[in-house]
Design an enzyme around this catalytic site. Structure first.
Site, PDB file in Angstrom:
ATOM      1  N   GLY A 112      21.373  11.227 -21.932  1.00 35.34           N
ATOM      2  CA  GLY A 112      21.421  12.323 -21.935  1.00 35.34           C
ATOM      3  C   GLY A 112      22.405  12.838 -23.114  1.00 35.34           C
TER       4      GLY A 112
ATOM      5  CG  LEU B  38      16.170  10.924 -22.415  1.00 34.27           C
ATOM      6  CD1 LEU B  38      15.339  10.822 -23.441  1.00 34.27           C
ATOM      7  CD2 LEU B  38      16.861  11.972 -22.189  1.00 34.27           C
ATOM      8  CG  ASP B  39      18.641   8.465 -23.019  1.00 34.16           C
ATOM      9  OD1 ASP B  39      17.809   8.033 -24.418  1.00 34.16           O
ATOM     10  OD2 ASP B  39      19.519   9.136 -22.639  1.00 34.16           O
ATOM     11  CD  GLU B  40      15.979   6.928 -16.165  1.00 33.92           C
ATOM     12  OE1 GLU B  40      14.238   6.157 -15.810  1.00 33.92           O
ATOM     13  OE2 GLU B  40      16.505   7.471 -16.062  1.00 33.92           O
TER      14      GLU B  40
END
Lengths: 286, 286, 286, 286
Positions: free
Chosen positions: B204, B230-232
């Site tokens: 995040g 997100l970001d995964e």
């Protein structure tokens, strides 16, 4: 299921992988992992891990007949290709030390928990400093002093000790004596040394002192095979550690010890697992 | 000599390497490099580099007939195995940025010296901050503001721009907007993002602020494919940088920029050279 | 010559260094090394190493009168500044383990060669797995099983054992039990733990399994003080190791052990040499 | 608030810190950060950051009178101590290149976003290869060919160019010509070079070729001041990159470029922020 290992090393030519995998396929052998490398000068290296495949319904699983596999491989492959099937899983080693304990301590702890992929048959030293440590682990310690002996006499005494053990490898775990070409010749590509610098920087004695004086910002350690030229054998593993102007040569030696023992252990793991080929004074690690 | 690349991806079974190398051998194709991997859940991945072999005396060298090679491979291999022969060597990309220049600057310099293995067709940004930099390199810059637009309207405007270029990949070079699942769906496994932390730490916003507050001693950056979370997405490359208590969050951001741009470039090199497979949200890099 | 250490920690204000160095100067004490840090929220930290200076011709060198130095420093410095002069040079510690030997083995080897800057008074474990290793080094081993005991009963039993030794620090060298706030409260800022991940990534159990599943390209280890929130205490040291898709969770655990033991040892060296201050859940290392 | 920087360098003796901080204290100057180092051979180095303190109630804050501060410091300090107060914040530099663009590109991007802590006045090259890149950034490019010129004539031509700019530092960003002692003498301790090896390994030409042939497992880069002995000046920063047997000398050169440009930038940041002292061919970085 049993894992088998095939090692192959020879002049490259078309179809090598095809021929080898064909023999394995016809014997219902399942490749788990296969690593190859072709050097720029045309040498081919392969390390194959395989297991006996599950039998089709109604049939029986074949056991592996290693000699038959090797024979078939030899028939299908050209002359000059070296083959090894299932090299000895656990190597026998003798460890050489002088006075520093950190690499030896590391190896003893790993060995005592069966993490070394090798059996330490004995420790040889030109000092008796480390005898108490070795005796904690119930391993024979041979104190072979170099005092009042020529280099040849000293090595002859060591060789008599080694004759008892017939080790597969010698590990120089901070052994601070130069070995003669004759001695090294008996253990060609079977002596692993840890050098306390990031080779080829700081060959020879007192590398941390040299590093301090040169004002480097990173120090390191190098595990390598020993050949006739001091510190110039094939490099197996290296690692480094940042330093700054506050670190004295003594500080660097202290910090370097942690790098040395880990690099040596990592190199030995590669060697003892038959992952290391040697070609033109360079290692190929598959 | 021309180098050819074959990519293969499917359920593992005995004989896969044998069958593929057999087709190549019969066409007088010489394997230069071969990398394979079998995942623990039984998926097989292979990347083979080969070239047309030298013809025997008196014969003519065959040219490669890619369609015939693929046909023969498909005949010999089971259903469900995906094959790609000679994927496009140079990818077309569009780069997305917000206000930070360091990753974009890195890509522009590499591109202008033909080191990116890709053509930058355009740069898209929700600010016009970086237009001057982009214009130095003669590349179209599309300022698509998100102000007074819903997320869907903004993305629709971007998609209209992308329709002009039909890029193979989108590169998010510090693009600070979250993309909707719909948008990501159009470019499945074709969006590469650089995240300014050592994922999964500090997912995040404001990861350097978070890193400072947690008092970590090492910061990092992560290049990954973007999927719906997100970001995964699957991680392609990561690297790290030591910090200490003296470094403020701002210092960490400054130091981190050097890591970010190098990690992004290294990840793109792997992706654009077709070395990256994706399986179960993990990358396999051959 | 004897090296003295002064530690100072308090609200920042003009003249602090001046006042402290003034006292030392008037006592003919020579600063060898001086490290300071002022946090963004205005806390001052200083660690000063000094020795008794050489006496001028005709005079006698003063011996150090620590109480007098401290008194003068307290007079010259404002209230609220904490001072420590010559903290105990060698700490007494008790090591906690469960079943894994690598960190304990590392500490035992270092201790047996007087490299730990601490005395290991005893080892406590909730299993007897590592008793043979500890007995090789002649150190008391206390097997305090947690079976059939509530967490409070188990900790009470451990506390009775600790009462014998009165250790300065507890070292959790892969002790796989969560400690209660009450227990931690008895050893505030005096418990050091090694966590087998790059915190704050992969808090809690099975971090290597988590790392494998996330598909990270770098793993790590973190040494930190233990406070009431699991894995959230002040971080002392971290280090990392590259991995790739071929490494299973088990491979990562094996590789990670080398990082864990070195990070723990490095953190302990800092703590035992009184280089670590704690402020706002972050460490300042001077 | 304005941050001031005081640099001090001289023979160590008792009371140095006390005397300096006394002057600052009496002028109501607040130390923000203070770093010192005493070399083993007794040289003292200090870098102090301070700001004007807030005035007590009813008084006015003093402005800094640098000359008065320096005068008082000189009175209180022994002869032979070098003092610098507020060295020029932004340095003027001329960058030297040959044909490789990566370090120059890095510097140009940083400079164009005011991240270099220096102004690039001009670029000098013995080839015109990089003129197009430099012209993108509107910076003067001086092509000074070495062809048909003796080394002295070539350097004389360069010196005439430098005379226009009067730079504080020269940055050799992959400038592949050896400078004469005379030339170096004009810019003593003011020439920074990036060498594409982990010095002192692989001094001289073709270090990646040498690294490949030696079979090292780690390559590196070194930023250093240039003195009369090629590649033997004080080292400012170094960093490394892992390689393996698959990497050719060309691969290593490609990978090394990323290390080179980051190491050079980090070294320049230290130099341009006046954090680097030189003593006995070693750098002290405060």
């Amino acid at each position: 299921m049993t894992k088998h290992i095939l090692l192959m090393d020879g002049p490259d030519m078309p179809g090598l992988i095809y021929h080898v995998t064909g023999v394995l396929f016809r014997h219902n052998l399942n490749i788990i992992r296969n690593d190859e490398y072709v050097s720029p000068d045309g040498q081919f290296f392969m390390r194959t891990e395989f297991e006996v495949g599950s039998a089709p319904a109604g049939a029986e699983a074949d056991d592996l007949n290693p000699q038959q596999i090797l024979n078939e491989l030899r028939e299908t492959l050209p002359e000059g290709v070296k083959l090894r099937l299932n090299p000895k899983a656990k190597k026998n080693i003798v460890v050489f030390v002088t006075k520093e304990h950190h690499c030896l301590g590391e190896l003893l702890i790993r060995y005592s928990f069966d993490e070394l992929d090798a059996d330490i048959l004995a420790v040889v030293s030109n000092y008796n400093t480390l005898q108490p440590l070795v005796s904690r682990f119930g391993i024979p310690f041979h104190y072979v002093s170099h005092e009042n002996r020529s280099r040849e006499e000293h090595e002859a005494a060591i060789l008599r000790t080694l004759a008892i053990y017939q080790p597969d490898y010698l590990v120089l775990a901070k052994y601070m004596r130069v070995l003669t070409p004759d001695f090294v010749g008996y253990y060609n590509n079977r002596i692993v040394n840890i050098h306390h610098s990031f080779l080829p920087a700081f060959i020879g004695a007192s590398p941390y002192r040299q590093a301090y004086e040169r004002g480097v910002k990173i120090i390191g350690a190098t595990a390598h095979f020993v050949n006739n030229n001091l510190d110039e054998g094939p490099i197996i593993a290296q690692n480094v550690q940042e330093v700054d102007h506050r670190h004295t040569a003594t500080d660097m030696a202290t910090m370097g010890r942690d790098v040395e023992k880990i690099v040596l252990s990592q190199a030995l793991k590669l060697v003892f697992n038959d992952r290391v080929f040697i070609h033109q004074n360079r290692t190929i690690i598959l």
